[in-house]
Design an enzyme around this catalytic site. Sequence first.
Site, mmCIF file in Angstrom:
data_model
loop_
_atom_site.group_PDB
_atom_site.id
_atom_site.type_symbol
_atom_site.label_atom_id
_atom_site.label_comp_id
_atom_site.label_asym_id
_atom_site.label_seq_id
_atom_site.Cartn_x
_atom_site.Cartn_y
_atom_site.Cartn_z
ATOM 1 N N GLU A 1 36.029 34.607 27.399
ATOM 2 C CA GLU A 1 35.347 35.908 27.564
ATOM 3 C C GLU A 1 35.719 36.851 26.412
ATOM 4 O OE1 GLU A 1 35.898 38.240 31.280
ATOM 5 O OE2 GLU A 1 35.875 39.945 29.912
ATOM 6 N N SER B 1 36.675 31.651 41.264
ATOM 7 C CA SER B 1 35.817 30.483 41.032
ATOM 8 C C SER B 1 36.042 29.385 42.070
ATOM 9 C CB SER B 1 36.049 29.955 39.608
ATOM 10 O OG SER B 1 37.421 29.823 39.363
ATOM 11 N N THR C 1 37.608 41.399 31.658
ATOM 12 C CA THR C 1 37.313 41.768 33.051
ATOM 13 C C THR C 1 38.405 41.317 34.013
ATOM 14 O OG1 THR C 1 36.026 39.753 33.333
ATOM 15 C CG2 THR C 1 34.800 41.760 32.808
HETATM 16 FE FE1 F3S Z 1 31.719 39.258 36.820
HETATM 17 FE FE2 F3S Z 1 33.805 40.373 37.787
HETATM 18 FE FE3 F3S Z 1 33.224 38.004 38.462
HETATM 19 S S1 F3S Z 1 33.135 40.484 35.706
HETATM 20 S S2 F3S Z 1 32.224 37.138 36.716
HETATM 21 S S3 F3S Z 1 32.013 39.800 38.947
HETATM 22 S S4 F3S Z 1 35.258 38.749 38.096
#
Ligand code: F3S
Length: 289
Positions: free
Chosen positions: A134, A272, A172
């Site tokens: 990222e 994830s 993020t």
């Molecule tokens: Fe997006 Fe936050 Fe997930 S930036 S990919 S919602 S951890």
Amino acid sequence: MEVILTEHAGFCFGVRRAVDTVYEQIAARQENGRPIYTYGSIIHNEEVVRDLQEKGVRVLSGLEEAEKLSGEEKGTVIIRSHGVERTVCEKLKGLGFEVVDATCPFVKRIHDIVEKESGAGKTIVIVGNEGHPEVEGTRGWSDAVTFVIGSEEEAEKFTCQEGQELCIVSQTTFNYKKFQDVVEIFGEKGYNVSVVNTVCNATEVRQAEARELAARVDVMIVIGGNHSSNTRKLYEICKQECEMTYYIQTLDDLHLNLPKSVRLVGITAGASTPNNIIEEVQNYVRINF
Ligand code: F3S
């Protein structure tokens, strides 16, 4: 024994959106037959990646590999939620691929800030982990000098020309508290900085919930892929609060031998981790202990 799951465990909005995009493309391919690739693993979860592989989705390691593919091997490339450098999409399209951009909108926002502020002549500082996809993607949207700062020590050592305007953003998934600490150091140095807190709320919420739960349980289980940095951070946070914290990828890794005194087991999962894995672990612990 009681088992408590944090409220926000598993897929965040951006990851769900990216994974859904891949399954939508699989359904669409049945009509046009073109190969589907994801640009890197769609998420840091081997189970999901394996399922997609079984459905014929291939992982493209980078542009070099894309260049080597012949005409009929070219198809659709899905950009994962982490996002990519500006040039990657352009090059893929130039090579004849169809690009489906599943970059998380919160990451896209950082790209837009970096593009705009670097275009206005500001030096960009990304608070994050050097080499993280990222961060590399974000760096690739900057038209100016860009630094990646991963720790307070690096922030202390940082120097730049007097009067240079800086724009600070964050990865993020970076720890919010560490981001604040780094920003504070920049403030103390008297630099001309504008700060945009781009730590994703999904991360903050998960970290706060995990910390709170780990502090009151006897055993804490953190579920997530081996290469998932946000899961590793959750593990670190929980370990600080609860000595008996376990990091597992799937139920197969769980070899619990719990002392009789254990009353409360907490479970959390990285952004994830699919729901079915979380449910499996939760049910297993409920039934077996
Ligand atoms: Fe997006 Fe936050 Fe997930 S930036 S990919 S919602 S951890």
